[in-house]
Design a protein around this motif. Structure first.
Motif, PDB file in Angstrom:
ATOM      1  N   LEU A 104       0.838  -1.203   0.000  1.00  0.00           N
ATOM      2  CA  LEU A 104       0.000   0.000   0.000  1.00  0.00           C
ATOM      3  C   LEU A 104       0.874   1.255   0.000  1.00  0.00           C
ATOM      4  O   LEU A 104       0.619   2.206  -0.752  1.00  0.00           O
ATOM      5  CB  LEU A 104      -0.924  -0.009   1.226  1.00  0.00           C
ATOM      6  CG  LEU A 104      -1.855   1.189   1.377  1.00  0.00           C
ATOM      7  CD1 LEU A 104      -2.819   1.299   0.196  1.00  0.00           C
ATOM      8  CD2 LEU A 104      -2.648   1.071   2.698  1.00  0.00           C
TER       9      LEU A 104
ATOM     10  N   ASP B 169       7.003  -1.626  13.334  1.00  0.00           N
ATOM     11  CA  ASP B 169       7.650  -2.689  12.557  1.00  0.00           C
ATOM     12  C   ASP B 169       7.912  -2.307  11.104  1.00  0.00           C
ATOM     13  O   ASP B 169       8.849  -2.810  10.488  1.00  0.00           O
ATOM     14  CB  ASP B 169       6.759  -3.941  12.551  1.00  0.00           C
ATOM     15  CG  ASP B 169       6.881  -4.752  13.827  1.00  0.00           C
ATOM     16  OD1 ASP B 169       7.478  -4.241  14.808  1.00  0.00           O
ATOM     17  OD2 ASP B 169       6.356  -5.879  13.862  1.00  0.00           O
TER      18      ASP B 169
ATOM     19  N   SER C 200      11.387 -10.493  26.415  1.00  0.00           N
ATOM     20  CA  SER C 200      10.604 -11.570  25.840  1.00  0.00           C
ATOM     21  C   SER C 200      10.547 -12.721  26.834  1.00  0.00           C
ATOM     22  O   SER C 200      11.594 -13.158  27.337  1.00  0.00           O
ATOM     23  CB  SER C 200      11.261 -12.023  24.525  1.00  0.00           C
ATOM     24  OG  SER C 200      10.357 -12.788  23.767  1.00  0.00           O
TER      25      SER C 200
HETATM   26  C1  FAD Z   1       4.727 -14.181  17.582  1.00  0.00           C
HETATM   27  C2  FAD Z   1       5.316 -12.846  17.937  1.00  0.00           C
HETATM   28  C3  FAD Z   1       5.969 -12.687  19.142  1.00  0.00           C
HETATM   29  C4  FAD Z   1       6.535 -11.465  19.478  1.00  0.00           C
HETATM   30  N1  FAD Z   1       7.180 -11.341  20.675  1.00  0.00           N
HETATM   31  C5  FAD Z   1       7.712 -10.163  21.022  1.00  0.00           C
HETATM   32  C6  FAD Z   1       8.368 -10.015  22.278  1.00  0.00           C
HETATM   33  O1  FAD Z   1       8.479 -10.955  23.063  1.00  0.00           O
HETATM   34  N2  FAD Z   1       8.893  -8.799  22.595  1.00  0.00           N
HETATM   35  C7  FAD Z   1       8.781  -7.723  21.738  1.00  0.00           C
HETATM   36  O2  FAD Z   1       9.261  -6.626  22.078  1.00  0.00           O
HETATM   37  N3  FAD Z   1       8.167  -7.838  20.540  1.00  0.00           N
HETATM   38  C8  FAD Z   1       7.627  -9.022  20.168  1.00  0.00           C
HETATM   39  N4  FAD Z   1       7.003  -9.160  18.957  1.00  0.00           N
HETATM   40  C9  FAD Z   1       6.998  -7.999  18.061  1.00  0.00           C
HETATM   41  C10 FAD Z   1       5.899  -6.999  18.425  1.00  0.00           C
HETATM   42  O3  FAD Z   1       4.657  -7.683  18.532  1.00  0.00           O
HETATM   43  C11 FAD Z   1       5.859  -5.970  17.298  1.00  0.00           C
HETATM   44  O4  FAD Z   1       7.117  -5.308  17.230  1.00  0.00           O
HETATM   45  C12 FAD Z   1       4.780  -4.909  17.520  1.00  0.00           C
HETATM   46  O5  FAD Z   1       3.505  -5.495  17.660  1.00  0.00           O
HETATM   47  C13 FAD Z   1       4.778  -3.952  16.320  1.00  0.00           C
HETATM   48  O6  FAD Z   1       3.720  -3.033  16.451  1.00  0.00           O
HETATM   49  P1  FAD Z   1       3.222  -2.264  15.169  1.00  0.00           P
HETATM   50  O7  FAD Z   1       2.133  -1.355  15.655  1.00  0.00           O
HETATM   51  O8  FAD Z   1       4.369  -1.670  14.438  1.00  0.00           O
HETATM   52  O9  FAD Z   1       2.658  -3.367  14.185  1.00  0.00           O
HETATM   53  P2  FAD Z   1       1.436  -4.375  14.393  1.00  0.00           P
HETATM   54  O10 FAD Z   1       1.268  -4.739  15.842  1.00  0.00           O
HETATM   55  O11 FAD Z   1       1.681  -5.475  13.414  1.00  0.00           O
HETATM   56  O12 FAD Z   1       0.168  -3.517  13.977  1.00  0.00           O
HETATM   57  C14 FAD Z   1      -0.063  -3.178  12.636  1.00  0.00           C
HETATM   58  C15 FAD Z   1      -1.580  -3.111  12.460  1.00  0.00           C
HETATM   59  O13 FAD Z   1      -1.876  -2.560  11.178  1.00  0.00           O
HETATM   60  C16 FAD Z   1      -2.937  -3.297  10.627  1.00  0.00           C
HETATM   61  N5  FAD Z   1      -2.883  -3.111   9.171  1.00  0.00           N
HETATM   62  C17 FAD Z   1      -1.983  -3.612   8.294  1.00  0.00           C
HETATM   63  N6  FAD Z   1      -2.266  -3.198   7.054  1.00  0.00           N
HETATM   64  C18 FAD Z   1      -3.362  -2.423   7.133  1.00  0.00           C
HETATM   65  C19 FAD Z   1      -4.140  -1.714   6.193  1.00  0.00           C
HETATM   66  N7  FAD Z   1      -3.826  -1.709   4.899  1.00  0.00           N
HETATM   67  N8  FAD Z   1      -5.194  -1.017   6.630  1.00  0.00           N
HETATM   68  C20 FAD Z   1      -5.513  -0.978   7.944  1.00  0.00           C
HETATM   69  N9  FAD Z   1      -4.814  -1.646   8.887  1.00  0.00           N
HETATM   70  C21 FAD Z   1      -3.759  -2.350   8.494  1.00  0.00           C
HETATM   71  C22 FAD Z   1      -2.695  -4.715  11.084  1.00  0.00           C
HETATM   72  O14 FAD Z   1      -3.876  -5.473  11.017  1.00  0.00           O
HETATM   73  C23 FAD Z   1      -2.223  -4.488  12.513  1.00  0.00           C
HETATM   74  O15 FAD Z   1      -3.306  -4.443  13.423  1.00  0.00           O
HETATM   75  C24 FAD Z   1       6.435 -10.364  18.596  1.00  0.00           C
HETATM   76  C25 FAD Z   1       5.760 -10.515  17.382  1.00  0.00           C
HETATM   77  C26 FAD Z   1       5.208 -11.734  17.052  1.00  0.00           C
HETATM   78  C27 FAD Z   1       4.484 -11.883  15.732  1.00  0.00           C
END
Ligand code: FAD
Length: 177
Positions: free
Chosen positions: A31, A61, A108
């Protein structure tokens, strides 16, 4: 895969005591790319977390930002980084011009083991272990060119906090021991 044996694409079967699946992730930049934002294995942002299009910010992320410590551009998947970047991006949407310079940090929890990690080390030359894995009391210092890039610890919260403070206030060499 059945927990004791995996089958490869070429039908080779490998027995194992247990199987660990390491499934990587890739940021969904479709996107952003189609919207005309500069992307580079993530959405490229400047030190204010602003994308190549003025007024559009990226955090968490998906964002690849200029890291003041390494001088490189990094993208980090840590919950705390996402939270802190969200705060900085929000402040900058309001026009305050705050640079994002927080030290990457995560903890973690894996059953009864909690790992803390401060800094960012994608590549390192030395990983010095202090303590022992068996006692679940250790610190691992990742270094390149004698500089501390990151420290991972278990049962050593104070060391983690001291490392974060040293990196925030001085730079790489501050936590060398
Ligand atoms: C299995 C797992 C374990 C983890 N363990 C740890 C840990 O122990 N310690 C740690 O620090 N971090 C951990 N992480 C990493 C941490 O969860 C992420 O760094 C954090 O959630 C990132 O936040 P974010 O808001 O950038 O992205 P996200 O939490 O991925 O949020 C992005 C959001 O955007 C939405 N989205 C995407 N595209 C669109 C669109 N086109 N339109 C509208 N909405 C959209 C998605 O649905 C999502 O809700 C882990 C991740 C995973 C997958």
């Amino acid at each position: 895969m059945n927990g004791r044996q995996i089958t490869l694409d070429d039908d080779t079967r490998i027995d194992a005591d247990f199987v660990i699946v390491g499934a990587g992730v890739r940021p969904a930049v479709f996107l952003a790319e189609k919207s005309g934002l500069a992307v580079d294995r993530g959405v490229s942002v400047n030190e204010y977390l602003e994308t190549s299009v003025p007024g559009i910010f990226a955090a968490g992320d998906i964002a690849r930002w200029p890291d003041p410590r390494s001088g490189g551009r990094i993208r980090v998947e840590h919950w705390m980084v996402a939270e802190r970047q969200g705060q900085t991006a929000a402040v900058n949407m309001l026009g305050f011009g705050e640079k994002f310079d927080a030290v990457p940090f995560f903890w973690s929890q894996h059953y009864d083991l909690t790992i803390n990690y401060v800094g960012h080390a994608e590549q390192w030359e030395d990983a010095e272990l202090d303590g022992s894995f068996a006692s679940r009391d250790f610190g691992i210092t990742y270094k390149r060119a004698s500089r501390v890039l990151a420290v991972a610890t278990a049962s050593r919260d104070v060391q983690s906090l001291q490392t974060e403070l040293a990196m925030e206030s001085g730079g790489w060499a501050a936590t060398e021991g």
